[in-house]
Write a protein that holds these residues in place. Structure first.
Motif, mmCIF file in Angstrom:
data_model
loop_
_atom_site.group_PDB
_atom_site.id
_atom_site.type_symbol
_atom_site.label_atom_id
_atom_site.label_comp_id
_atom_site.label_asym_id
_atom_site.label_seq_id
_atom_site.Cartn_x
_atom_site.Cartn_y
_atom_site.Cartn_z
ATOM 1 N N TYR A 284 3.554 5.495 -5.935
ATOM 2 C CA TYR A 284 3.543 5.519 -7.300
ATOM 3 C C TYR A 284 2.367 6.350 -7.958
ATOM 4 O O TYR A 284 2.637 6.917 -8.671
ATOM 5 C CB TYR A 284 3.089 3.932 -7.724
ATOM 6 C CG TYR A 284 3.244 3.808 -9.076
ATOM 7 C CD1 TYR A 284 4.395 3.804 -9.688
ATOM 8 C CD2 TYR A 284 1.953 3.532 -9.847
ATOM 9 C CE1 TYR A 284 4.229 3.595 -11.266
ATOM 10 C CE2 TYR A 284 1.701 3.396 -11.129
ATOM 11 C CZ TYR A 284 2.999 3.344 -11.915
ATOM 12 O OH TYR A 284 3.240 2.825 -13.220
ATOM 13 N N GLN A 285 1.259 6.329 -6.942
ATOM 14 C CA GLN A 285 0.437 7.335 -7.400
ATOM 15 C C GLN A 285 0.448 8.846 -7.257
ATOM 16 O O GLN A 285 0.211 9.688 -8.110
ATOM 17 C CB GLN A 285 -1.043 7.133 -6.456
ATOM 18 C CG GLN A 285 -1.852 5.711 -6.769
ATOM 19 C CD GLN A 285 -2.920 5.457 -6.010
ATOM 20 O OE1 GLN A 285 -2.898 5.613 -4.489
ATOM 21 N NE2 GLN A 285 -4.091 5.276 -6.599
ATOM 22 N N GLN A 286 1.558 9.157 -6.169
ATOM 23 C CA GLN A 286 1.750 10.475 -6.178
ATOM 24 C C GLN A 286 2.722 10.968 -7.390
ATOM 25 O O GLN A 286 2.781 12.015 -7.688
ATOM 26 C CB GLN A 286 2.523 10.739 -4.839
ATOM 27 C CG GLN A 286 1.920 10.871 -3.567
ATOM 28 C CD GLN A 286 2.764 10.587 -2.337
ATOM 29 O OE1 GLN A 286 3.893 10.430 -2.495
ATOM 30 N NE2 GLN A 286 1.772 10.821 -1.160
ATOM 31 N N ALA B 95 -1.744 5.625 -17.540
ATOM 32 C CA ALA B 95 -0.907 5.676 -16.053
ATOM 33 C C ALA B 95 -0.504 4.321 -15.836
ATOM 34 O O ALA B 95 0.741 3.983 -15.565
ATOM 35 C CB ALA B 95 -1.945 6.342 -14.993
ATOM 36 N N MET B 96 -1.097 3.313 -15.753
ATOM 37 C CA MET B 96 -0.556 2.119 -15.237
ATOM 38 C C MET B 96 -1.418 0.861 -16.119
ATOM 39 O O MET B 96 -2.653 0.850 -15.932
ATOM 40 C CB MET B 96 -0.686 1.670 -13.502
ATOM 41 C CG MET B 96 -1.557 2.387 -12.987
ATOM 42 S SD MET B 96 -1.670 2.100 -11.181
ATOM 43 C CE MET B 96 -1.616 3.355 -10.387
ATOM 44 N N PHE C 46 2.028 1.677 -3.386
ATOM 45 C CA PHE C 46 1.235 2.043 -4.531
ATOM 46 C C PHE C 46 0.827 3.475 -4.260
ATOM 47 O O PHE C 46 0.663 4.182 -5.063
ATOM 48 C CB PHE C 46 0.128 1.382 -4.161
ATOM 49 C CG PHE C 46 -0.932 1.528 -5.420
ATOM 50 C CD1 PHE C 46 -0.685 0.877 -6.484
ATOM 51 C CD2 PHE C 46 -2.162 1.987 -4.936
ATOM 52 C CE1 PHE C 46 -1.771 1.390 -7.570
ATOM 53 C CE2 PHE C 46 -3.201 2.371 -5.793
ATOM 54 C CZ PHE C 46 -3.062 1.845 -7.206
ATOM 55 N N ALA C 47 0.717 4.055 -3.018
ATOM 56 C CA ALA C 47 0.814 5.486 -2.687
ATOM 57 C C ALA C 47 1.719 6.513 -3.264
ATOM 58 O O ALA C 47 1.564 7.296 -4.066
ATOM 59 C CB ALA C 47 0.632 5.755 -1.250
ATOM 60 N N THR D 150 3.957 2.168 -18.389
ATOM 61 C CA THR D 150 3.188 3.542 -18.395
ATOM 62 C C THR D 150 3.475 4.075 -19.890
ATOM 63 O O THR D 150 4.396 3.966 -20.198
ATOM 64 C CB THR D 150 3.697 4.336 -17.288
ATOM 65 O OG1 THR D 150 3.249 3.494 -15.913
ATOM 66 C CG2 THR D 150 3.177 5.771 -17.346
ATOM 67 N N LEU E 252 2.674 9.401 -10.375
ATOM 68 C CA LEU E 252 1.857 9.916 -11.687
ATOM 69 C C LEU E 252 1.207 11.098 -11.463
ATOM 70 O O LEU E 252 1.320 11.983 -12.413
ATOM 71 C CB LEU E 252 0.857 8.609 -11.823
ATOM 72 C CG LEU E 252 1.512 7.275 -12.094
ATOM 73 C CD1 LEU E 252 0.200 6.442 -11.891
ATOM 74 C CD2 LEU E 252 1.682 7.222 -13.477
ATOM 75 N N ALA E 253 0.781 11.423 -10.316
ATOM 76 C CA ALA E 253 -0.123 13.049 -10.321
ATOM 77 C C ALA E 253 1.054 13.976 -10.417
ATOM 78 O O ALA E 253 0.697 14.925 -11.106
ATOM 79 C CB ALA E 253 -0.655 12.987 -8.828
ATOM 80 N N LYS F 280 1.003 -1.133 -0.054
ATOM 81 C CA LYS F 280 0.038 -0.085 0.017
ATOM 82 C C LYS F 280 0.730 1.422 0.013
ATOM 83 O O LYS F 280 0.615 2.227 -0.585
ATOM 84 C CB LYS F 280 -1.007 0.017 1.131
ATOM 85 C CG LYS F 280 -2.097 -0.874 1.158
ATOM 86 C CD LYS F 280 -2.915 -0.908 2.234
ATOM 87 C CE LYS F 280 -4.224 -2.181 2.303
ATOM 88 N NZ LYS F 280 -4.853 -2.160 3.559
#
Length: 102
Positions: free
Chosen positions: A27-29, A41-42, A24-25, A68, A31-32, A21
């Motif tokens: 990774y999301q940051q 994105a993924m 993943f967080a 990506t 991408l943002a 988790k």
């Protein structure tokens, strides 16, 4: 702008669900932070098979786990984008290639 594919190679699996988790967080940051540069994105891969002249084998013989797609002004800019990817922190490698539309 030109599109580039960032292919994910290898990488360590998380030791726990919590570690997964956290990664993943991150990774999301990442991408943002890329904003409109992200096209896809993924795209993780699963249930892969390798097809050769000798037949089909279950489980890819390539350690590619996903990709990506980003847009950038140059391959150098795409490489700079990739250098900040958190996938590198889990011992993954990234392959960056220009996408040629025919």
């Amino acid at each position: 702008m030109t599109q580039y594919i960032i292919s994910y190679l290898g990488g360590d699996k998380p030791a726990s669900a919590e570690e997964g988790k956290r990664h993943f967080a991150q990774y999301q940051q990442w991408l943002a932070s890329l904003g409109d540069a992200v096209i896809a994105a993924m795209v993780p891969y699963k249930n892969s098979h390798t097809v050769s002249r000798d037949g089909v084998s279950t489980g890819s013989q390539v350690d590619m786990t996903g990709h990506t797609i980003v847009q950038a002004e140059s391959i150098e800019q795409a490489i700079e984008i990739a250098k900040s990817c958190p996938f590198l922190a889990i011992n993954g490698r990234l392959n960056i290639a220009e996408m040629v539309v025919i």
